[in-house]
Design an enzyme around this catalytic site. Structure first.
Site, short mmCIF file in Angstrom:
data_model
loop_
_atom_site.label_atom_id
_atom_site.label_comp_id
_atom_site.label_asym_id
_atom_site.label_seq_id
_atom_site.Cartn_x
_atom_site.Cartn_y
_atom_site.Cartn_z
N HIS A 96 0.82 -1.20 0.00
CA HIS A 96 0.00 0.00 0.00
C HIS A 96 0.86 1.26 0.00
O HIS A 96 0.51 2.26 -0.63
CB HIS A 96 -0.92 -0.01 1.23
CG HIS A 96 -1.95 1.06 1.22
ND1 HIS A 96 -3.06 1.05 0.39
CD2 HIS A 96 -2.06 2.21 1.94
CE1 HIS A 96 -3.79 2.12 0.60
NE2 HIS A 96 -3.22 2.84 1.54
N SER A 131 -7.89 5.09 -2.86
CA SER A 131 -8.79 3.98 -2.55
C SER A 131 -8.88 3.79 -1.04
O SER A 131 -7.94 4.08 -0.30
CB SER A 131 -8.28 2.69 -3.18
OG SER A 131 -7.02 2.34 -2.65
N HIS A 132 -10.03 3.29 -0.60
CA HIS A 132 -10.21 2.84 0.78
C HIS A 132 -11.05 1.56 0.74
O HIS A 132 -12.09 1.45 1.39
CB HIS A 132 -10.86 3.92 1.65
CG HIS A 132 -10.05 4.24 2.87
ND1 HIS A 132 -10.60 4.44 4.11
CD2 HIS A 132 -8.71 4.35 3.05
CE1 HIS A 132 -9.65 4.69 4.99
NE2 HIS A 132 -8.50 4.64 4.38
N HIS A 134 -10.32 -1.96 1.37
CA HIS A 134 -10.34 -2.94 2.46
C HIS A 134 -11.06 -2.40 3.69
O HIS A 134 -11.91 -3.08 4.25
CB HIS A 134 -8.90 -3.36 2.81
CG HIS A 134 -8.29 -4.30 1.81
ND1 HIS A 134 -8.15 -3.98 0.49
CD2 HIS A 134 -7.76 -5.55 1.96
CE1 HIS A 134 -7.57 -5.00 -0.14
NE2 HIS A 134 -7.33 -5.95 0.72
#
Length: 745
Positions: A48, A93-94, A96
């Site tokens: 990440h 992005s978020h 998870h």
């Protein structure tokens, strides 16, 4: 604090590091790492944060252009838009966190991208979201959708930034891994952009904003792992947001920047304090020394490990100008926020971390900032050639094309998303000129005649069937949407959502998709100025089972410029009696189409051909028609083909207006009506100006033709002399308005 765990290879593996990476850490340090140091490496070397598998491909993207003020490598990208203004934007992005805790996962995703924008010195003016879920008929999926949309609306509305656009799509592959990608756009004076640098030996390092808690610890590591049946047990790794504090932080940061006492600033996002204290000096060739006991804390007994790796929200690391510390403290005190000096910039080369005077970590900044990069073998997935070879023409045609159109228009992916966007404040800040529901959102640049147009797009089925062409088509469609609003595309931000890069077929998808994005960006002259990579979006449903990956989904955000905000276009017809033209090539395909999935449940076939030179000329022709005041409406032909495009142009405005059109004869009805292909735009032109339009099209040297006329209360479509669709607008509008909302009611 208690004894720290003994550092072993098994512990390192448990933190997401490989045996080889653990050996590299020992080699770089010349010794075994401490527990706190191992935590630093586990976070900073996570996929990440480090992009270990993707950096080799990202280098292929074009990153420079005449408007670029800041490219990749900073909190966000920046483009010069004239009159001394710059637009700052990025997508993140978020995914998870939003699966584990939908509301807070999505909310803190919004908070994080807002901070990326205002750390550049820009005031955020717009949020867009790109969301992917499983079947909305499923109760669990509905709960995810409700939680995510509520989280986005709550944070954005409370903070005071309008959510002006986006997209929502559905496929079974997203059931275990929803995608929550959020883009933010801000404005700043071009000569007042701030960067995440730790320059000036001896300059003070300030912790500003909210207090630190234990929420979000190992969030970056969690986002770099495949889910299993225990995924929902990871709720402690999801951060908790506070948009009201973030609003105070915005105002405090912008005021502090205006004093001239800020040297550099970075959001404490993924990996929290660990990330900032290594990346900021890493960009500047300096070092940093920090004292963790000075960090404001909201929980007792936090260890150095926890303080470094917490991802508590609404926090920044700020490097100030030496001797101007009190100015900074006064600004943040005015906004009732912590501003505590926790260290200083050093000559390097180390990040030195102390807790109550005791040294708990000493690591070379370069070792943390330069994670391993992997170049692993990759290959197309088995069975892809067979899927591509499938001919949709072997399937039966619909017995009633009008009924097929009504069903397609009411499918959740195509139907109105008003249920979601009416929950968002769309006009706070009074910049929004085009609200959600058209091809692109348009926002004024106050104090100028200019406006910016913004759109996001991505199609996982296209990329699954042909990663290179599908990703290139995503760039083209996002740019085409901006052009359909009258904006000239200037730059791109992308969010690359894929499964595990440790699987050769997934890595192949990523490599091919990046190459497709690069080819399209070069052809359209739109550099990539920032973005995000989100990998490991897959789920192992049970021990020993084959991982189920999402569809490969690169999401592309495009920002464009309108020189005159008064010359913009929207997608819906404005009046009866106008001529309708179809710009672009005739070639379409049912391969990978929404029709093929919605009617037949198949993801197969070949995509329509893409000619990037024709794409560039079609977009230029659309913009020229809008600039000349000739096009009263412009709508990109996308999911559902030309039949859906015409239906949307009829029913998506305030007052439905019907049309009659004659399409190409000789082919199958379903392919002509619902086939999808790039570089196609429907425009309407006032009858009094059709000659001017024809002359402009002749200059543009693009394929195009008149196909019909607006008016009436029905949509009638012919192929040659045969009427293949004749349906009332009331039926079409009802299907479109209720197709998604009926699941969420």
């Amino acid at each position: 604090m208690g004894a720290e765990p003994k550092v072993t290879l098994d512990l390192a593996r448990g933190l997401g590091l490989t045996a080889d990476e653990y050996d590299r850490i020992i080699h770089r340090l010349g010794r075994e790492p401490s527990y706190t140091e191992l935590g630093l490496f586990s976070a900073l070397w996570s996929e990440h944060c480090a992009y270990k598998h993707s950096k080799v491909f990202l280098a292929r993207l074009p990153q420079r252009g005449p408007h670029v003020l800041q490219g990749p490598g900073e909190n966000a990208g920046a483009l010069d838009i004239g009159d001394g203004w710059a637009v700052v934007f990025k997508i993140e992005s978020h995914n998870h966190p939003s699966f584990i805790e939908p509301f807070q996962g999505a909310a803190t995703g919004v908070g994080g991208i807002l901070r990326d924008i205002f750390t550049m010195g820009a005031r955020p003016i717009a949020i867009l979201d790109s969301l992917r879920f499983g079947d909305p008929a499923d109760a669990k999926t509905r709960r995810l959708i409700q939680g995510v949309v509520s989280g986005i609306s709550w944070y954005g509305n409370c903070f005071g930034c309008p959510t002006v656009g986006g997209e929502i799509a559905f496929a079974p592959e997203y059931a275990g891994n929803p995608l929550v990608n959020v883009m933010c756009v801000g404005l700043v004076r071009a000569d007042r952009i701030f960067r995440a640098r730790a320059e000036g030996v001896g300059n003070p390092v300030f912790y500003v904003g909210n207090k630190t808690g234990r929420d979000g610890i190992h969030g970056a590591t969690m986002a770099s792992a495949t889910f299993d049946e225990h995924a929902e047990e990871r709720r402690p790794t999801v951060q908790v947001g506070d948009p009201f504090t973030e609003k105070l932080l915005l105002e405090a940061c912008l005021e502090a920047m205006a004093t001239g006492a800020v040297v550099g600033i970075q959001d404490m996002g993924a990996a929290g304090l660990a990330c900032c204290t290594s990346e900021m000096p890493g960009r500047s060739g300096t070092g940093m020394a920090v004292e963790l006991s000075a960090v404001p804390q909201r929980e007792e007994g936090m260890t150095p490990y926890e303080l470094l790796l917490s991802e508590s929200q609404e926090r920044m690391l700020l490097v100030g100008a030496r001797g101007r510390e009190e100015e900074l403290r006064r600004v943040f005190a005015k906004w009732e926020l912590d501003a505590v000096r926790i260290g200083e910039v050093t000559a390097g080369p180390d990040l030195v971390v102390r807790h109550r005077g005791e040294e708990v970590a000493r690591v070379p900044v370069e070792a943390l900032a330069e994670a391993p990069r992997y170049e692993k073998p990759y290959a197309p997935p088995a069975g892809l050639a067979a899927l591509q070879a499938f001919d949709p023409m072997t399937l039966p045609e619909p017995p009633d094309c009008a009924e097929a159109l009504v069903a397609l228009l009411g499918s959740p992916a195509i139907a109105s998303k008003e249920w979601a966007y009416r929950q968002y404040d769309q006009q706070v800040g009074i910049n929004t000129l085009v609200l959600p529901g058209s091809d692109a959102s348009v926002l004024r640049v106050k104090g100028t005649r200019r406006a910016i147009a913004v759109a996001v797009d991505g199609n996982g089925r296209h990329v699954f069937l042909d990663p290179r062409r599908g990703a290139a088509m995503a760039v083209c469609e996002a740019a085409r949407n901006v052009s359909c609003a009258g904006g000239r595309p200037l730059g791109v931000t992308d969010c690359l959502n894929f499964g595990s890069p440790e699987r050769p077929e997934i890595l192949w998808q990523l490599a091919e998709a990046v190459e497709g994005i690069a080819e399209a960006c070069r052809a359209l002259e739109v550099p990539v100025v920032g973005g995000n990579v989100s990998l490991y979006n897959e789920t192992v449903p049970a021990v020993g089972a084959t991982p189920q990956a999402i569809l490969p989904t690169p999401i592309v955000g495009v920002v464009g410029l309108l020189e005159d905000a008064g010359l913009l276009a929207t997608q819906w017809f404005k009046a009866a009696g106008e001529r309708i033209a179809l710009l672009g090539p005739e070639a379409v395909s049912l391969g990978g189409s929404e029709y093929l999935w919605a009617r037949h449940g198949r993801v197969a076939g070949r995509l329509a051909p893409l000619d990037l030179e024709i794409e560039r000329r079609v977009q230029g022709a659309v913009r020229a028609a809008i600039d000349a005041g000739l096009a009263t409406a412009a709508h990109d032909c996308a999911e559902g083909g030309v039949a859906v495009t015409l239906a949307e142009a009829c029913v998506t405005g305030r007052t439905p207006i019907g049309c009659e059109a004659t399409l190409s004869a000789g082919g199958r009805r379903d392919q002509t009506l619902f086939g999808e292909g790039p570089s196609r735009v429907v425009v309407s032109v006032g009858s009094a100006r059709q000659r001017e339009f024809e002359a402009l099209m002749a200059e543009s040297a693009i394929p195009w033709r008149w196909i019909g006329t607006t008016g009436g209360d029905r949509l009638r479509l012919r192929m040659g002399t045969e009427t293949v669709v004749d349906v009332g607008l009331d039926r079409l509008e009802h299907a479109w308005r209720n197709g998604f909302e009926r699941h969420m009611a």
